[in-house]
Write an enzyme that holds these catalytic residues in place. Structure first.
Site, mmCIF file in Angstrom:
data_model
loop_
_atom_site.group_PDB
_atom_site.id
_atom_site.type_symbol
_atom_site.label_atom_id
_atom_site.label_comp_id
_atom_site.label_asym_id
_atom_site.label_seq_id
_atom_site.Cartn_x
_atom_site.Cartn_y
_atom_site.Cartn_z
ATOM 1 N N GLY A 15 -39.717 -6.419 10.084
ATOM 2 C CA GLY A 15 -40.754 -7.066 10.895
ATOM 3 C C GLY A 15 -40.181 -7.788 12.101
ATOM 4 N NE ARG A 89 -41.491 6.222 -9.897
ATOM 5 C CZ ARG A 89 -42.062 7.375 -10.258
ATOM 6 N NH1 ARG A 89 -41.856 8.457 -9.546
ATOM 7 N NH2 ARG A 89 -42.828 7.460 -11.338
ATOM 8 C CG ASN A 96 -43.290 -3.520 -3.026
ATOM 9 O OD1 ASN A 96 -43.167 -4.755 -3.066
ATOM 10 N ND2 ASN A 96 -42.350 -2.731 -2.562
ATOM 11 N NE ARG A 152 -31.799 6.499 7.576
ATOM 12 C CZ ARG A 152 -32.394 5.782 6.617
ATOM 13 N NH1 ARG A 152 -33.178 6.398 5.710
ATOM 14 N NH2 ARG A 152 -32.237 4.475 6.553
ATOM 15 C CG HIS A 176 -39.178 7.639 2.630
ATOM 16 N ND1 HIS A 176 -38.230 8.103 3.508
ATOM 17 C CD2 HIS A 176 -38.894 6.320 2.402
ATOM 18 C CE1 HIS A 176 -37.402 7.119 3.802
ATOM 19 N NE2 HIS A 176 -37.776 6.019 3.148
HETATM 20 O O1 TXD Z 1 -38.726 4.542 5.882
HETATM 21 C C1 TXD Z 1 -39.298 3.660 5.212
HETATM 22 N N1 TXD Z 1 -40.619 3.633 5.080
HETATM 23 C C2 TXD Z 1 -38.448 2.584 4.517
HETATM 24 C C3 TXD Z 1 -39.277 1.342 4.214
HETATM 25 C C4 TXD Z 1 -37.201 2.270 5.234
HETATM 26 C C5 TXD Z 1 -36.561 1.087 4.972
HETATM 27 C C6 TXD Z 1 -37.205 -0.073 4.286
HETATM 28 N N2 TXD Z 1 -38.417 0.303 3.589
HETATM 29 C C7 TXD Z 1 -39.234 -0.745 2.986
HETATM 30 O O2 TXD Z 1 -39.815 -1.620 3.949
HETATM 31 C C8 TXD Z 1 -38.481 -1.668 2.069
HETATM 32 O O3 TXD Z 1 -38.125 -1.022 0.855
HETATM 33 C C9 TXD Z 1 -39.490 -2.765 1.902
HETATM 34 O O4 TXD Z 1 -40.456 -2.368 0.968
HETATM 35 C C10 TXD Z 1 -40.137 -2.839 3.289
HETATM 36 C C11 TXD Z 1 -39.676 -3.975 4.121
HETATM 37 O O5 TXD Z 1 -38.289 -3.925 4.273
HETATM 38 P P1 TXD Z 1 -37.538 -5.237 4.877
HETATM 39 O O6 TXD Z 1 -36.075 -4.923 4.929
HETATM 40 O O7 TXD Z 1 -38.227 -5.736 6.102
HETATM 41 O O8 TXD Z 1 -37.781 -6.283 3.689
HETATM 42 P P2 TXD Z 1 -37.718 -7.889 3.782
HETATM 43 O O9 TXD Z 1 -36.711 -8.313 4.813
HETATM 44 O O10 TXD Z 1 -37.612 -8.364 2.374
HETATM 45 O O11 TXD Z 1 -39.168 -8.279 4.355
HETATM 46 C C12 TXD Z 1 -40.317 -8.132 3.591
HETATM 47 C C13 TXD Z 1 -41.204 -9.315 3.956
HETATM 48 C C14 TXD Z 1 -40.633 -10.667 3.516
HETATM 49 O O12 TXD Z 1 -40.473 -11.510 4.636
HETATM 50 C C15 TXD Z 1 -41.660 -11.206 2.540
HETATM 51 O O13 TXD Z 1 -41.843 -12.621 2.620
HETATM 52 C C16 TXD Z 1 -42.902 -10.491 3.011
HETATM 53 O O14 TXD Z 1 -42.454 -9.158 3.287
HETATM 54 N N3 TXD Z 1 -43.963 -10.484 2.009
HETATM 55 C C17 TXD Z 1 -45.259 -10.544 2.337
HETATM 56 N N4 TXD Z 1 -45.835 -10.572 3.553
HETATM 57 C C18 TXD Z 1 -47.195 -10.617 3.535
HETATM 58 N N5 TXD Z 1 -47.952 -10.638 2.398
HETATM 59 C C19 TXD Z 1 -47.371 -10.618 1.189
HETATM 60 N N6 TXD Z 1 -48.113 -10.651 0.054
HETATM 61 C C20 TXD Z 1 -45.959 -10.562 1.114
HETATM 62 N N7 TXD Z 1 -45.071 -10.516 0.088
HETATM 63 C C21 TXD Z 1 -43.858 -10.478 0.662
#
Ligand code: TXD
Length: 313
Positions: A15, A89, A96, A152, A176
């Protein structure tokens, strides 16, 4: 003309990086949302303070209130946990899916007309759940994975040959996961088929590395998963929508008969423009590629079945 508005649900690694890329590329004003108090606000302030230097005039706002995403032209969801060691998983699915249900309600109530891009993993299940929970039409709800997986593939081919990444085109389709499908018949270098430059054996090694590229980064980082390339990929999709570019990008799109599949999301080439997912493009696949896509599609359907089991559907 008022600037576009980009809502980012999840102010974590991806984000925050998306907010930075969107600001630098001048795509519009950014609202960073997260449930952790202070996290989106702190990142927004830090990003804003880089504005005079870059420069960019977009406003970047951090919030814990869904009301602040109202009017978002595009919304990108990364909310969720990344899989941790020892987490199955289904454990990840369970955690999630609760988050995605909550996030979908926030978007449905506050940005019902937004173009929605889902990034959170397990991607193929999360985009399915978001469609059920938001009720959005298939044109306005898409998953990001194929743009990353294809990038990639392209990176590894370009590295192998010492050519510009701009000279390598490729598509990775399907789910994916480890059974994603690099479409070799559409992989070109300077417009010529890739096998003109790389042996079958070496290309197979590159395709195997592509399938496991996410795990390769996780093993090196040890504390989390890839975020620069996923962020770049999601913003590329958003930009094609915001600027009505009509780019053909590999996206998790809802299928209704294309490639012989119906009723679920799968990574396929799609035209992304102001109308969102404007068209799914049907490539002519080789028999082996179609067989691999069928296998990947069935694993996606198994994942959705596991989601339904957890949700008690
Ligand atoms: O290609 C793809 N689609 C994947 C996706 C590639 C890489 C990462 N992939 C997935 O993206 C990864 O497995 C995670 O499920 C997400 C987000 O990865 P990120 O590295 O950004 O994870 P972070 O840094 O943990 O950020 C997740 C944020 C964190 O700040 C939490 O506080 C927040 O999500 N979060 C929420 N936000 C809003 N609402 C709720 N309920 C919530 N719960 C956690």
């Amino acid at each position: 003309m008022a600037r576009k508005k980009i809502a980012l649900i999840g102010a974590g690694n991806i984000g925050g990086t998306m907010a930075h890329i969107a600001a630098i590329r001048g795509l519009g004003d950014v609202v960073l949302f997260d449930v952790v108090e202070g996290l989106p606000q702190g990142k927004a302030l830090d990003l804003t303070e880089g504005g005079p230097i870059e420069p960019f005039d977009a406003t970047i706002t951090g919030t814990n209130d869904y009301k602040d995403i109202q009017g978002a032209d595009v919304t990108i969801v990364t909310a969720g946990l990344a899989r941790k060691p020892g987490m199955s998983r289904d454990d990840l699915l369970s955690v999630n899916s609760k988050i995605m249900t909550e996030v979908s309600a926030g978007i449905r109530e506050n940005a019902p007309d937004t173009f929605l891009i889902i990034v959170s993993n397990p991607l193929d299940a999360m985009v399915t759940l978001a469609r059920r929970e938001t009720g959005f039409p298939k044109e306005r709800l898409v998953g990001m994975a194929g743009v990353l997986d294809s990038a990639r593939y392209r990176s590894f081919v370009a590295m192998e040959l010492g050519v510009s990444v701009e000279s390598v085109q490729a598509m990775v389709l399907g789910g994916h996961g480890d059974d994603m499908v690099p479409i070799r018949s559409s992989c070109t270098v300077g417009g010529a088929p890739v096998l003109k430059f790389i042996s079958e054996e070496r290309l197979l090694e590159i395709e195997t590395r592509t399938r496991k590229a996410g795990g390769e980064v996780v093993a090196l980082l040890k504390t989390g998963s890839a975020y620069y390339s996923p962020a770049t990929a999601a913003i590329r999709m958003a930009e094609s929508f915001l600027k009505d570019k009509g780019e053909i990008l590999p996206c998790a799109a809802y299928l209704e008969g294309e490639y012989g599949y119906s009723g679920f999301y799968l990574g396929v080439p799609a035209r992304i423009g102001a109308g969102g997912v404007e068209e799914v493009i049907e490539f002519d696949l080789t028999d082996d590629e179609k067989k691999a896509l069928d296998e990947s599609a069935s694993h996606v359907q198994d994942l959705v079945a596991a989601l339904d089991k957890i949700l008690g559907n």
